[in-house]
Design a protein around this motif. Structure first.
Motif, PDB file in Angstrom:
ATOM      1  N   SER A  67      -4.613  -1.411  -2.104  1.00 25.01           N
ATOM      2  CA  SER A  67      -3.613  -1.501  -3.171  1.00 25.01           C
ATOM      3  C   SER A  67      -3.153  -2.953  -3.283  1.00 25.01           C
ATOM      4  N   THR A  68      -2.338  -3.227  -4.292  1.00 21.63           N
ATOM      5  CA  THR A  68      -1.873  -4.602  -4.513  1.00 21.63           C
ATOM      6  C   THR A  68      -0.895  -5.052  -3.429  1.00 21.63           C
ATOM      7  N   HIS A  69      -0.199  -4.123  -2.797  1.00 23.12           N
ATOM      8  CA  HIS A  69       0.795  -4.469  -1.786  1.00 23.12           C
ATOM      9  C   HIS A  69       0.264  -4.353  -0.362  1.00 23.12           C
ATOM     10  N   THR A  70      -0.951  -3.863  -0.198  1.00 24.28           N
ATOM     11  CA  THR A  70      -1.528  -3.684   1.140  1.00 24.28           C
ATOM     12  C   THR A  70      -2.780  -4.539   1.264  1.00 24.28           C
ATOM     13  N   PRO A  71      -2.922  -5.311   2.330  1.00 26.98           N
ATOM     14  CA  PRO A  71      -4.126  -6.134   2.484  1.00 26.98           C
ATOM     15  C   PRO A  71      -5.361  -5.267   2.684  1.00 26.98           C
ATOM     16  N   ALA A  72      -6.502  -5.796   2.225  1.00 30.22           N
ATOM     17  CA  ALA A  72      -7.763  -5.074   2.384  1.00 30.22           C
ATOM     18  C   ALA A  72      -8.093  -4.911   3.863  1.00 30.22           C
TER      19      ALA A  72
END
Length: 213
Positions: A67-72
């Motif tokens: 997601s945009t708020h969680t790092p890959a």
């Protein structure tokens, strides 16, 4: 199912340290190949194809967009896949290999990077790698097959000739069958009453004869 080749950038191999033993490029034992997709958005990986070159075991890890708020995050989707059944022979040493997403241990959607970990424990093969690496994603789905309108709803002039043409009218046949059934029941009832009457009469005659004697 259709597939589309994904443009990728394959980085050079890197030797890994195994346990407490430092490996070198001359005899690494374990190599890592990183694959990036700079011109492609996160995609669903469909197939990995390559030509093996004396690699005994392969492990695949992917970095997936969450997601945009969680790092890959990195996840292992294939662990120690055997490419050479016997490391002391050349069986499978230079064969083409295809790995599909249904063989993986995790979901192959939203892939950002790919990491191949190659392992060759046998000291017989000092050089090993994978060549001609190709990555594929799922192509566009083919449109569903639809029948033409004229085939499902033919116009009156195109309708087939009825198979029952030339046979009696079903409604008329039905009424005649009912009449025949009613007549049959009447005849059956009359035969039954006739038999019972004769039996009674004969029985009376028999009783009279018995009383006479």
């Amino acid at each position: 199912m259709s597939r589309v080749s994904v443009p990728c950038h394959v980085k050079g191999t890197v030797a890994l340290q195994v346990g407490d033993v430092r490996t070198s490029q001359g005899r690494p034992g374990v190599l890592v190949i990183d694959v990036t997709f700079p011109s492609v958005a996160p995609f669903e990986l469909q197939e990995i194809m390559f030509k093996n070159y004396y690699t005994a075991f392969l492990t695949i890890r992917v970095r997936q967009h969450t997601s945009t708020h969680t790092p890959a995050k990195w996840v292992t989707c294939l662990r120690d896949y055997c490419l050479m059944p016997d490391p002391h022979s050349e069986e499978g040493a230079q064969e083409y290999v295809s790995l599909f997403k249904h063989q993986m241990l995790c979901d192959m959607a939203r892939v950002l990077e790919l990491r191949l970990i190659l392992r060759q424990p046998s000291p017989l093969w000092l050089s090993f790698t994978v060549e001609e690496l190709q990555i594929y994603q799922q192509g566009p789905k083919s449109p569903s097959m639809t029948f033409p309108k004229w085939l499902s709803h033919p116009v009156p002039c195109e309708q087939p000739v009825p198979l029952l043409e030339g046979l009696p009218d079903p409604s008329r046949v039905s009424s005649e069958v009912q009449q025949m059934w009613a007549l049959t029941e009447m005849i059956r009832a009359s035969h039954t009453s006739t038999r019972i009457g004769r039996f009674d009469v004969d029985g009376c005659y028999d009783l009279n004869l018995l009383s006479y004697t």
